[in-house]
Design a protein around this motif. Structure first.
Motif, PDB file in Angstrom:
ATOM      1  N   GLY A   4     -46.951 -10.444  -9.170  1.00  0.00           N
ATOM      2  CA  GLY A   4     -45.716  -9.685  -9.186  1.00  0.00           C
ATOM      3  C   GLY A   4     -44.501 -10.490  -9.544  1.00  0.00           C
ATOM      4  N   MET A   5     -44.633 -11.818  -9.731  1.00  0.00           N
ATOM      5  CA  MET A   5     -43.475 -12.603 -10.117  1.00  0.00           C
ATOM      6  C   MET A   5     -43.275 -12.474 -11.615  1.00  0.00           C
ATOM      7  SD  MET A   5     -43.940 -15.988  -7.795  1.00  0.00           S
ATOM      8  CE  MET A   5     -42.344 -16.581  -8.304  1.00  0.00           C
ATOM      9  N   THR A   6     -42.246 -11.796 -12.019  1.00  0.00           N
ATOM     10  CA  THR A   6     -42.048 -11.449 -13.417  1.00  0.00           C
ATOM     11  C   THR A   6     -40.803 -12.110 -13.966  1.00  0.00           C
ATOM     12  OG1 THR A   6     -40.939  -9.465 -12.643  1.00  0.00           O
ATOM     13  CG2 THR A   6     -43.219  -9.239 -13.336  1.00  0.00           C
ATOM     14  N   ASP A   7     -40.905 -12.510 -15.217  1.00  0.00           N
ATOM     15  CA  ASP A   7     -39.753 -13.110 -15.889  1.00  0.00           C
ATOM     16  C   ASP A   7     -38.805 -12.053 -16.393  1.00  0.00           C
ATOM     17  OD1 ASP A   7     -41.159 -15.349 -15.445  1.00  0.00           O
ATOM     18  OD2 ASP A   7     -41.626 -15.783 -17.535  1.00  0.00           O
ATOM     19  N   LEU A   8     -37.561 -12.437 -16.622  1.00  0.00           N
ATOM     20  CA  LEU A   8     -36.625 -11.563 -17.308  1.00  0.00           C
ATOM     21  C   LEU A   8     -37.004 -11.527 -18.783  1.00  0.00           C
ATOM     22  CD1 LEU A   8     -33.323 -12.850 -15.694  1.00  0.00           C
ATOM     23  CD2 LEU A   8     -34.470 -10.717 -15.208  1.00  0.00           C
ATOM     24  N   PRO A   9     -36.512 -10.532 -19.536  1.00  0.00           N
ATOM     25  CA  PRO A   9     -36.802 -10.488 -20.966  1.00  0.00           C
ATOM     26  C   PRO A   9     -36.441 -11.803 -21.621  1.00  0.00           C
ATOM     27  CG  PRO A   9     -35.710  -8.499 -20.271  1.00  0.00           C
ATOM     28  CD  PRO A   9     -35.672  -9.440 -19.105  1.00  0.00           C
ATOM     29  N   ASP A  10     -37.203 -12.209 -22.655  1.00  0.00           N
ATOM     30  CA  ASP A  10     -36.996 -13.480 -23.313  1.00  0.00           C
ATOM     31  C   ASP A  10     -35.598 -13.572 -23.880  1.00  0.00           C
ATOM     32  OD1 ASP A  10     -40.372 -13.580 -24.574  1.00  0.00           O
ATOM     33  OD2 ASP A  10     -39.525 -14.325 -22.723  1.00  0.00           O
ATOM     34  N   LEU A  11     -34.897 -14.616 -23.500  1.00  0.00           N
ATOM     35  CA  LEU A  11     -33.577 -14.909 -24.028  1.00  0.00           C
ATOM     36  C   LEU A  11     -33.496 -16.407 -24.230  1.00  0.00           C
ATOM     37  CD1 LEU A  11     -31.291 -12.703 -21.763  1.00  0.00           C
ATOM     38  CD2 LEU A  11     -31.662 -12.377 -24.191  1.00  0.00           C
ATOM     39  N   PRO A  12     -32.671 -16.891 -25.127  1.00  0.00           N
ATOM     40  CA  PRO A  12     -32.525 -18.335 -25.289  1.00  0.00           C
ATOM     41  C   PRO A  12     -32.095 -18.976 -23.980  1.00  0.00           C
ATOM     42  CG  PRO A  12     -31.452 -17.150 -27.071  1.00  0.00           C
ATOM     43  CD  PRO A  12     -31.850 -16.133 -26.049  1.00  0.00           C
ATOM     44  N   VAL A  13     -32.792 -20.002 -23.554  1.00  0.00           N
ATOM     45  CA  VAL A  13     -32.488 -20.661 -22.297  1.00  0.00           C
ATOM     46  C   VAL A  13     -31.586 -21.848 -22.564  1.00  0.00           C
ATOM     47  CG1 VAL A  13     -33.445 -21.869 -20.312  1.00  0.00           C
ATOM     48  CG2 VAL A  13     -34.683 -19.957 -21.337  1.00  0.00           C
ATOM     49  N   LYS A  60     -15.846  -7.940 -20.147  1.00  0.00           N
ATOM     50  CA  LYS A  60     -16.216  -7.021 -21.220  1.00  0.00           C
ATOM     51  C   LYS A  60     -16.529  -7.754 -22.523  1.00  0.00           C
ATOM     52  CE  LYS A  60     -13.406  -3.217 -19.370  1.00  0.00           C
ATOM     53  NZ  LYS A  60     -12.274  -2.290 -19.620  1.00  0.00           N
ATOM     54  N   ASN A  61     -16.350  -9.043 -22.533  1.00  0.00           N
ATOM     55  CA  ASN A  61     -16.594  -9.826 -23.733  1.00  0.00           C
ATOM     56  C   ASN A  61     -18.094  -9.987 -23.952  1.00  0.00           C
ATOM     57  OD1 ASN A  61     -16.992 -12.051 -25.545  1.00  0.00           O
ATOM     58  ND2 ASN A  61     -14.850 -12.636 -25.207  1.00  0.00           N
ATOM     59  N   PRO A  62     -18.634  -9.519 -25.093  1.00  0.00           N
ATOM     60  CA  PRO A  62     -20.082  -9.607 -25.328  1.00  0.00           C
ATOM     61  C   PRO A  62     -20.606 -11.043 -25.276  1.00  0.00           C
ATOM     62  CG  PRO A  62     -19.057  -8.127 -26.907  1.00  0.00           C
ATOM     63  CD  PRO A  62     -17.944  -8.807 -26.180  1.00  0.00           C
ATOM     64  N   CYS A  63     -19.830 -11.984 -25.760  1.00  0.00           N
ATOM     65  CA  CYS A  63     -20.280 -13.381 -25.743  1.00  0.00           C
ATOM     66  C   CYS A  63     -20.405 -13.896 -24.313  1.00  0.00           C
ATOM     67  CB  CYS A  63     -19.300 -14.246 -26.537  1.00  0.00           C
ATOM     68  SG  CYS A  63     -19.284 -13.902 -28.310  1.00  0.00           S
ATOM     69  N   ILE A  64     -19.436 -13.545 -23.470  1.00  0.00           N
ATOM     70  CA  ILE A  64     -19.483 -13.960 -22.071  1.00  0.00           C
ATOM     71  C   ILE A  64     -20.683 -13.334 -21.378  1.00  0.00           C
ATOM     72  CG2 ILE A  64     -18.306 -13.831 -19.854  1.00  0.00           C
ATOM     73  CD1 ILE A  64     -17.024 -15.792 -21.703  1.00  0.00           C
ATOM     74  N   ILE A  65     -20.916 -12.046 -21.657  1.00  0.00           N
ATOM     75  CA  ILE A  65     -22.043 -11.341 -21.038  1.00  0.00           C
ATOM     76  C   ILE A  65     -23.364 -11.978 -21.450  1.00  0.00           C
ATOM     77  CG2 ILE A  65     -23.300  -9.160 -20.966  1.00  0.00           C
ATOM     78  CD1 ILE A  65     -20.610  -7.739 -21.202  1.00  0.00           C
ATOM     79  N   ARG A  66     -23.510 -12.257 -22.738  1.00  0.00           N
ATOM     80  CA  ARG A  66     -24.756 -12.845 -23.214  1.00  0.00           C
ATOM     81  C   ARG A  66     -24.975 -14.234 -22.617  1.00  0.00           C
ATOM     82  NH1 ARG A  66     -28.697 -12.249 -26.680  1.00  0.00           N
ATOM     83  NH2 ARG A  66     -29.653 -14.089 -27.651  1.00  0.00           N
ATOM     84  N   ARG A  67     -23.943 -15.046 -22.590  1.00  0.00           N
ATOM     85  CA  ARG A  67     -24.065 -16.375 -22.003  1.00  0.00           C
ATOM     86  C   ARG A  67     -24.438 -16.288 -20.529  1.00  0.00           C
ATOM     87  NH1 ARG A  67     -18.489 -18.930 -23.034  1.00  0.00           N
ATOM     88  NH2 ARG A  67     -19.301 -20.395 -21.458  1.00  0.00           N
ATOM     89  N   SER A  68     -23.872 -15.311 -19.844  1.00  0.00           N
ATOM     90  CA  SER A  68     -24.172 -15.148 -18.422  1.00  0.00           C
ATOM     91  C   SER A  68     -25.614 -14.716 -18.206  1.00  0.00           C
ATOM     92  CB  SER A  68     -23.211 -14.131 -17.799  1.00  0.00           C
ATOM     93  OG  SER A  68     -21.874 -14.556 -17.918  1.00  0.00           O
ATOM     94  N   ASN A 104     -28.893 -17.522  -7.284  1.00  0.00           N
ATOM     95  CA  ASN A 104     -27.905 -17.639  -8.359  1.00  0.00           C
ATOM     96  C   ASN A 104     -28.127 -16.579  -9.432  1.00  0.00           C
ATOM     97  OD1 ASN A 104     -26.605 -19.836  -7.190  1.00  0.00           O
ATOM     98  ND2 ASN A 104     -27.875 -21.343  -8.257  1.00  0.00           N
ATOM     99  N   ALA A 105     -29.395 -16.395  -9.807  1.00  0.00           N
ATOM    100  CA  ALA A 105     -29.711 -15.379 -10.810  1.00  0.00           C
ATOM    101  C   ALA A 105     -29.327 -13.991 -10.324  1.00  0.00           C
ATOM    102  CB  ALA A 105     -31.201 -15.421 -11.156  1.00  0.00           C
ATOM    103  N   LEU A 106     -29.579 -13.723  -9.040  1.00  0.00           N
ATOM    104  CA  LEU A 106     -29.286 -12.404  -8.479  1.00  0.00           C
ATOM    105  C   LEU A 106     -27.791 -12.115  -8.511  1.00  0.00           C
ATOM    106  CD1 LEU A 106     -30.891 -10.078  -7.013  1.00  0.00           C
ATOM    107  CD2 LEU A 106     -29.984 -11.034  -4.896  1.00  0.00           C
ATOM    108  N   GLU A 107     -26.984 -13.100  -8.225  1.00  0.00           N
ATOM    109  CA  GLU A 107     -25.532 -12.894  -8.219  1.00  0.00           C
ATOM    110  C   GLU A 107     -25.024 -12.544  -9.609  1.00  0.00           C
ATOM    111  OE1 GLU A 107     -21.419 -15.175  -6.853  1.00  0.00           O
ATOM    112  OE2 GLU A 107     -23.382 -15.952  -6.256  1.00  0.00           O
ATOM    113  N   ILE A 108     -25.556 -13.225 -10.623  1.00  0.00           N
ATOM    114  CA  ILE A 108     -25.130 -12.931 -11.993  1.00  0.00           C
ATOM    115  C   ILE A 108     -25.579 -11.537 -12.401  1.00  0.00           C
ATOM    116  CG2 ILE A 108     -25.325 -13.627 -14.410  1.00  0.00           C
ATOM    117  CD1 ILE A 108     -25.803 -16.489 -13.443  1.00  0.00           C
ATOM    118  N   ILE A 109     -26.851 -11.206 -12.125  1.00  0.00           N
ATOM    119  CA  ILE A 109     -27.393  -9.902 -12.512  1.00  0.00           C
ATOM    120  C   ILE A 109     -26.636  -8.774 -11.820  1.00  0.00           C
ATOM    121  CG2 ILE A 109     -29.418  -8.407 -12.379  1.00  0.00           C
ATOM    122  CD1 ILE A 109     -29.604 -10.531 -14.533  1.00  0.00           C
ATOM    123  N   SER A 110     -26.351  -8.933 -10.540  1.00  0.00           N
ATOM    124  CA  SER A 110     -25.648  -7.876  -9.813  1.00  0.00           C
ATOM    125  C   SER A 110     -24.243  -7.668 -10.352  1.00  0.00           C
ATOM    126  CB  SER A 110     -25.596  -8.203  -8.318  1.00  0.00           C
ATOM    127  OG  SER A 110     -24.843  -9.376  -8.092  1.00  0.00           O
TER     128      SER A 110
END
Length: 293
Positions: A4-13, A60-68, A104-110
């Motif tokens: 049940g441990m699943t990764d987030l969709p592939d994104l550049p790390v 609302k900045n797409p670049c900020i959202i993607r980086r986050s 940390n991941a949860l805080e960003i996602i939320s």
């Protein structure tokens, strides 16, 4: 058991983890060193409004959202790496490190996606596993139940008389037994995995009766939906190997719980059931890979 441990969709790390972006709205204005601290209240309010406005623009900045989101992915991957290390070595510190990364991941996602998003459920699922391994059982149950509730809510449901007989599931009013659609197949697999993880935590806590109840419900749900697909009553093409593999794992898990309870005959039967499913899956795989005449 890392089921049940699943990764987030592939994104550049990112190659370097520089820390989490501060996207939260603060309640006090930022005063730079060297500025006069003795400013009137009206000026403070003006600066605070300007500060909030800039924060909203950044969010609302797409670049900020993607980086986050890339940063959230990096934290999730770090958590998975630490969890694998912990599983191999049994080191509690590695589970602590995994949990910190997932926090940390949860805080960003939320902040970016909200607390009802599928990725939020993924991280909560992983946090629940880590918390269970750290024997923080109440927190583990809370995290896993959040993940389960989000994932169940994404499934298409229909009214059924069998719902009240389910030993573990507590559906909301008007909700019934799970059925399939093209959009919820992967979510169904995630629901089974989260139930498996919940059972593992109950077993670790020593509540073997509840662990068996959860595993039994998960297995029945898994088999019922697999049979529906095989009989052609589902809305999608059968993907039974995935469900069969999950069913086998559930049988083995039930065997472990029965063993801990000293119910040797039941443990034997559960292991035999699991072996039979594995053998059937292997035979099916061999027949599909055999060259046709």
């Amino acid at each position: 058991d890392l089921d049940g441990m699943t990764d987030l969709p592939d994104l550049p790390v990112p190659t370097k983890l520089e820390g989490q972006l501060d996207l939260a709205v603060t309640t006090t204005p930022t005063i730079l060193p060297g500025l006069d601290m003795d400013i009137d209240e009206e000026e403070q309010q003006r600066r605070h409004r300007h500060h909030l406005q800039r924060r909203k623009q950044r969010q609302k900045n797409p670049c900020i959202i993607r980086r986050s989101l890339e940063l959230a992915q990096a934290w999730n991957m770090k958590g998975l790496q630490k969890a694998r290390e912990a599983s191999g070595s049994g080191c509690c510190q590695s589970w602590e490190d995994a949990l910190a990364a997932w926090n940390n991941a949860l805080e960003i996602i939320s902040t970016l996606l909200g607390k009802r998003h599928v990725q939020y459920a993924m991280i909560e699922n992983n946090r629940g596993i880590a918390l269970g391994r750290l024997e923080r059982y109440d927190e583990a149950f809370r995290a896993l139940n959040i993940a389960l509730e989000i994932r169940q809510s994404r499934l298409v449901t229909e009214t059924s008389k069998d719902t009240e007989q389910e030993p573990y599931r507590k559906p909301s009013e008007g909700e019934g037994v799970t059925s399939f659609s093209n959009d919820n197949t992967s979510t169904f697999v995630e629901v089974i995995s989260t139930l498996h993880n919940l059972a593992n935590v109950h077993q670790a806590k020593g509540d073997l009766s509840t662990a068996l109840s959860v595993l039994g419900y998960a297995r029945n749900l898994c088999c019922r939906n697999s049979n529906e697909l095989q009989e052609g009553t589902g809305n999608i093409a059968p993907t039974t190997p995935t469900y069969t593999l999950q069913s086998a794992r559930l049988c083995v898990a039930m065997g472990h719980v029965y063993w801990d309870a000293g119910q040797w005959d039941d443990a034997h039967d559960a292991y035999i059931d699991g072996m039979a499913v594995y053998e059937g899956l292997a035979a099916k795989s061999a027949s599909l890979s055999a060259p046709s005449n």
